[in-house]
Design an enzyme around this catalytic site. Structure first.
Site, PDB file in Angstrom:
ATOM      1  N   SER A  13       5.787 -24.706  16.014  1.00  0.00           N
ATOM      2  CA  SER A  13       5.819 -24.168  17.388  1.00  0.00           C
ATOM      3  C   SER A  13       4.945 -22.922  17.519  1.00  0.00           C
ATOM      4  CB  SER A  13       7.260 -23.881  17.830  1.00  0.00           C
ATOM      5  OG  SER A  13       7.825 -22.808  17.108  1.00  0.00           O
ATOM      6  N   ASN A  14       4.898 -22.096  16.490  1.00  0.00           N
ATOM      7  CA  ASN A  14       3.990 -20.936  16.548  1.00  0.00           C
ATOM      8  C   ASN A  14       2.535 -21.389  16.567  1.00  0.00           C
ATOM      9  OD1 ASN A  14       5.300 -18.114  16.376  1.00  0.00           O
ATOM     10  ND2 ASN A  14       6.522 -19.322  14.939  1.00  0.00           N
ATOM     11  N   ARG A  65       0.463 -24.845  -9.457  1.00  0.00           N
ATOM     12  CA  ARG A  65       0.101 -24.210  -8.186  1.00  0.00           C
ATOM     13  C   ARG A  65      -1.404 -24.041  -8.047  1.00  0.00           C
ATOM     14  NH1 ARG A  65       2.610 -18.591  -5.895  1.00  0.00           N
ATOM     15  NH2 ARG A  65       1.554 -17.703  -7.674  1.00  0.00           N
ATOM     16  N   MET A  90       5.564 -22.426   4.237  1.00  0.00           N
ATOM     17  CA  MET A  90       6.658 -22.039   3.355  1.00  0.00           C
ATOM     18  C   MET A  90       6.310 -22.104   1.871  1.00  0.00           C
ATOM     19  SD  MET A  90       8.620 -21.127   5.750  1.00  0.00           S
ATOM     20  CE  MET A  90      10.235 -20.799   5.041  1.00  0.00           C
ATOM     21  N   LEU A  93       1.500 -18.030  -1.649  1.00  0.00           N
ATOM     22  CA  LEU A  93       0.096 -18.125  -2.076  1.00  0.00           C
ATOM     23  C   LEU A  93      -0.182 -17.122  -3.192  1.00  0.00           C
ATOM     24  CD1 LEU A  93      -1.465 -18.414   1.490  1.00  0.00           C
ATOM     25  CD2 LEU A  93      -1.259 -20.260  -0.222  1.00  0.00           C
ATOM     26  N   HIS A 109       6.568 -13.381  10.048  1.00  0.00           N
ATOM     27  CA  HIS A 109       7.806 -13.415   9.268  1.00  0.00           C
ATOM     28  C   HIS A 109       8.975 -13.083  10.194  1.00  0.00           C
ATOM     29  CE1 HIS A 109      10.298 -13.258   5.707  1.00  0.00           C
ATOM     30  NE2 HIS A 109      10.826 -12.142   6.171  1.00  0.00           N
ATOM     31  N   THR A 141      -1.046  -9.972   1.638  1.00  0.00           N
ATOM     32  CA  THR A 141      -1.553  -9.452   0.366  1.00  0.00           C
ATOM     33  C   THR A 141      -0.911 -10.271  -0.755  1.00  0.00           C
ATOM     34  OG1 THR A 141       0.240  -7.849   0.207  1.00  0.00           O
ATOM     35  CG2 THR A 141      -1.791  -7.104   1.298  1.00  0.00           C
TER      36      THR A 141
HETATM   37  C1  GAR Z   1       9.212 -19.279  12.207  1.00  0.00           C
HETATM   38  O1  GAR Z   1      10.426 -18.697  12.589  1.00  0.00           O
HETATM   39  C2  GAR Z   1       8.492 -18.375  11.232  1.00  0.00           C
HETATM   40  O2  GAR Z   1       8.653 -17.008  11.481  1.00  0.00           O
HETATM   41  C3  GAR Z   1       9.149 -18.760   9.937  1.00  0.00           C
HETATM   42  O3  GAR Z   1       9.312 -20.144  10.000  1.00  0.00           O
HETATM   43  C4  GAR Z   1       9.454 -20.546  11.375  1.00  0.00           C
HETATM   44  C5  GAR Z   1       8.444 -21.621  11.661  1.00  0.00           C
HETATM   45  O4  GAR Z   1       8.623 -22.183  12.930  1.00  0.00           O
HETATM   46  N1  GAR Z   1       8.368 -18.365   8.802  1.00  0.00           N
HETATM   47  C6  GAR Z   1       8.859 -18.020   7.634  1.00  0.00           C
HETATM   48  O5  GAR Z   1      10.039 -18.003   7.391  1.00  0.00           O
HETATM   49  C7  GAR Z   1       7.810 -17.645   6.608  1.00  0.00           C
HETATM   50  N2  GAR Z   1       8.438 -17.153   5.418  1.00  0.00           N
HETATM   51  P1  GAR Z   1       7.481 -23.051  13.590  1.00  0.00           P
HETATM   52  O6  GAR Z   1       7.047 -24.101  12.546  1.00  0.00           O
HETATM   53  O7  GAR Z   1       8.144 -23.704  14.770  1.00  0.00           O
HETATM   54  O8  GAR Z   1       6.360 -22.147  13.971  1.00  0.00           O
END
Ligand code: GAR
Length: 190
Positions: A13-14, A65, A90, A93, A109, A141
């Site tokens: 969604s982001n 990795r 998730m 890196l 985050h 980083t």
């Molecule tokens: C979001 O809430 C983002 O902040 C989080 O995963 C979700 C992804 O949602 N990210 C983390 O936790 C990174 N460690 P989305 O796939 O709908 O954008």
């Protein structure tokens, strides 16, 4: 025009919000949406928006990795991005990977960093009795969920909140904050 690659693991969604914003006078354009999960729903959404997609299934590489990241890099080098946005990506890196795009990788985050790096941010904030939570966009980083903060947004935690309700409130702010920060960042690159 700054070429922007977006790395996702799930619904994206982001990523959708970032891509919707990258039109008109925006200084950046999406050139690739890349996932570590071939089944990530966000890949279908990106394709529907006419954006190139690729997937590198991390499970195919076991504990190697370096080999997984080499394959990610192969796709990224072909897309030649100026900016990389991690948007619900998730996988952690390595320092080696980050050094390839030093200062040009952004992450969102779901906490008010430096609080609650890592996973389960919303339940940790509720359990700690915090009265506010939020999200942070920062430069990536070698240290997990570290690096210079580019923007933050806050929401109130109310007594009725459970992790899912808090996550939903924070996600609304993520969708506003990340496009705003990316636009400013791309503009700053000139
Ligand atoms: C979001 O809430 C983002 O902040 C989080 O995963 C979700 C992804 O949602 N990210 C983390 O936790 C990174 N460690 P989305 O796939 O709908 O954008």
């Amino acid at each position: 025009m700054k070429r922007t690659a977006i790395l996702i693991s799930g619904g994206g969604s982001n990523m959708v919000r970032l891509c919707e914003d990258m039109t008109g006078d925006h200084p950046a354009r999406p050139v690739l949406v890349l996932s570590n999960d071939p089944a990530a729903a966000g890949l279908t959404k990106a394709s529907a928006m006419g954006i190139a997609t690729a997937a590198v299934d991390h499970r195919a590489f076991g504990k190697d990795r370096a080999a997984f990241e080499a394959e990610l890099l192969r796709h990224l080098e072909a897309a030649d991005p100026d900016i990389i946005c991690l948007a619900g990506f998730m996988r952690v890196l390595s320092a080696d990977f980050v050094s390839r795009y030093e200062g040009r990788i952004l992450n969102i985050h779901p906490s008010l960093l430096p609080k609650y790096k890592g996973l389960n941010t919303h339940s940790r904030a509720i359990e700690a009795g915090d009265t506010e939570a939020g999200c942070t966009v920062h430069l990536v980083t070698a240290e997990l969920d570290d690096g210079p903060i580019l923007g933050q947004a806050k929401v109130a935690i109310v007594p009725e909140d459970v992790p899912d309700s808090l996550a939903a409130k924070v996600l609304v702010e993520e969708h506003r904050l990340y496009p705003e920060v990316l636009r400013a960042f791309a503009t700053s690159l000139g």
